[in-house]
Design a protein around this motif. Structure first.
Motif, short mmCIF file in Angstrom:
data_model
loop_
_atom_site.label_atom_id
_atom_site.label_comp_id
_atom_site.label_asym_id
_atom_site.label_seq_id
_atom_site.Cartn_x
_atom_site.Cartn_y
_atom_site.Cartn_z
N MET A 53 0.83 -1.21 0.00
CA MET A 53 0.00 0.00 0.00
C MET A 53 0.87 1.26 0.00
SD MET A 53 -3.30 -0.47 -0.06
CE MET A 53 -4.16 0.79 0.87
N LEU A 86 2.24 2.32 -3.30
CA LEU A 86 1.25 2.89 -4.20
C LEU A 86 1.10 4.40 -4.01
CD1 LEU A 86 -1.29 0.01 -3.92
CD2 LEU A 86 -0.20 0.76 -6.02
N ARG A 87 1.71 4.88 -2.94
CA ARG A 87 1.56 6.31 -2.68
C ARG A 87 2.73 7.10 -3.25
NH1 ARG A 87 -0.37 4.52 2.98
NH2 ARG A 87 -2.57 4.24 2.52
N ASP A 88 3.50 6.50 -4.16
CA ASP A 88 4.58 7.30 -4.77
C ASP A 88 3.95 8.25 -5.79
OD1 ASP A 88 4.45 6.27 -7.37
OD2 ASP A 88 5.78 4.61 -6.88
N PRO A 89 4.70 9.30 -6.17
CA PRO A 89 4.08 10.34 -6.97
C PRO A 89 3.79 9.97 -8.43
CG PRO A 89 6.38 10.88 -6.51
CD PRO A 89 6.08 9.61 -5.79
N GLU A 90 4.30 8.81 -8.89
CA GLU A 90 4.05 8.43 -10.28
C GLU A 90 2.57 8.08 -10.48
OE1 GLU A 90 6.27 8.49 -12.82
OE2 GLU A 90 7.43 9.52 -11.29
N PHE A 106 -0.69 6.06 -11.65
CA PHE A 106 -0.95 4.62 -11.75
C PHE A 106 -1.01 4.20 -13.21
CE2 PHE A 106 -3.86 5.26 -7.94
CZ PHE A 106 -2.92 4.79 -7.05
N LEU A 109 -3.91 -3.83 -7.86
CA LEU A 109 -4.40 -3.26 -6.60
C LEU A 109 -5.79 -3.80 -6.25
CD1 LEU A 109 -3.94 -0.99 -4.44
CD2 LEU A 109 -5.15 0.54 -5.97
#
Lengths: 79, 176
Positions: free
Chosen positions: A7, A10-14, A16, A24
């Motif tokens: 999880m 998934l919070r990186d700035p790139e 989805f 996910l």
């Protein structure tokens, strides 16, 4: 095999990708299998409805016209 | 691949219209399973998902003979399922709203966190994300299910992804 990101990853700035989102959803909202007994009941329900519907359609068929009946009878007597 | 899939759906539809028992059994098994998993995440309990699945399949039996095949069978069945979901929510008391009625169904902590985030999404964003990324409908199929243009469906998906991203970045966003 593709490694599912955690999880926090998934919070990186790139943004989805579609693939990320498929992973996910499938990882965290598992596909819920249709229970075997429910599958059987649904199949029986569907087949029963189809049979009823076909019967109804058959009873709604128009009676043959008197001319058609006459032709049928003539054909039968000629046999 | 999409063409092959559409062709096999068209053939299945032809057999369904003839009252072919095997075709209806196939429809119940394959499409029933797909629709069930979608309903499972859109309704408060597995029992509700079972009831709405039965209603959807019965509706399919009665309406498929009149279906002209202008959209794919998948699209058609998901449209029926969405209508039955709407009927379900209309029958509920006004206090019951989708985000508050999703329940913990023995999921892992990450899954629970993800589900908490999904609860915050607007209803139409959750719907479109589930259809695209969980059920695997194509954008054109989603557009047909929701009565949108292709661009409209793409735009809705884009807004839904942005909202999901916002809550993944900050799960407390939107909390007062």
């Amino acid at each position: 095999m593709t490694q599912m990101p955690a999880m926090t990853d998934l919070r990186d700035p790139e943004p989805f990708s579609d693939q990320d989102l498929v992973l996910l959803f499938h990882q965290y909202l598992p596909v819920q299998a249709l229970p075997a007994e429910l599958a059987r009941q649904i199949t029986l329900l569907v087949l029963a409805e189809v049979a009823t519907s076909l019967k109804r359609q058959a009873s709604d068929l128009p009676w043959p016209s008197s001319a058609t009946l006459r032709d049928l009878l003539r054909a039968w007597f000629r046999r | 691949l999409a063409d092959l899939h559409d062709k096999s759906e068209a053939e299945l539809l032809r057999r369904l219209k003839c009252g072919d028992e095997q075709a209806w059994t196939q429809l119940a098994a394959e499409y029933g399973a797909k629709i069930y998993t979608y309903l499972w995440h859109r309704l408060p309990s597995p029992e509700d998902a079972e009831d709405v699945l039965s209603e959807t399949m019965v509706a399919a039996v009665h309406s498929i003979p009149k279906f002209d095949g202008n959209v794919t069978l998948t699209t058609y069945l998901f449209s029926l399922a969405n209508r039955k979901i709407a009927d379900f929510w209309r029958r509920q008391r006004p206090a019951s709203e989708l985000p508050e009625t999703l329940v913990d169904r023995g999921l892992s902590s990450d899954a629970l966190e993800f589900q908490e985030i999904l609860k915050k999404l607007s209803h139409n964003h959750l719907q479109v994300l589930l259809m695209r990324y969980h059920v695997g409908l194509r954008v054109d199929e989603i557009a047909n299910v929701l009565g949108l243009s292709y661009k409209g469906a793409e735009s809705l998906l884009s807004r839904a992804r942005a909202e999901l991203r916002k809550f993944l970045d900050d799960p407390d966003a939107g909390d007062d």
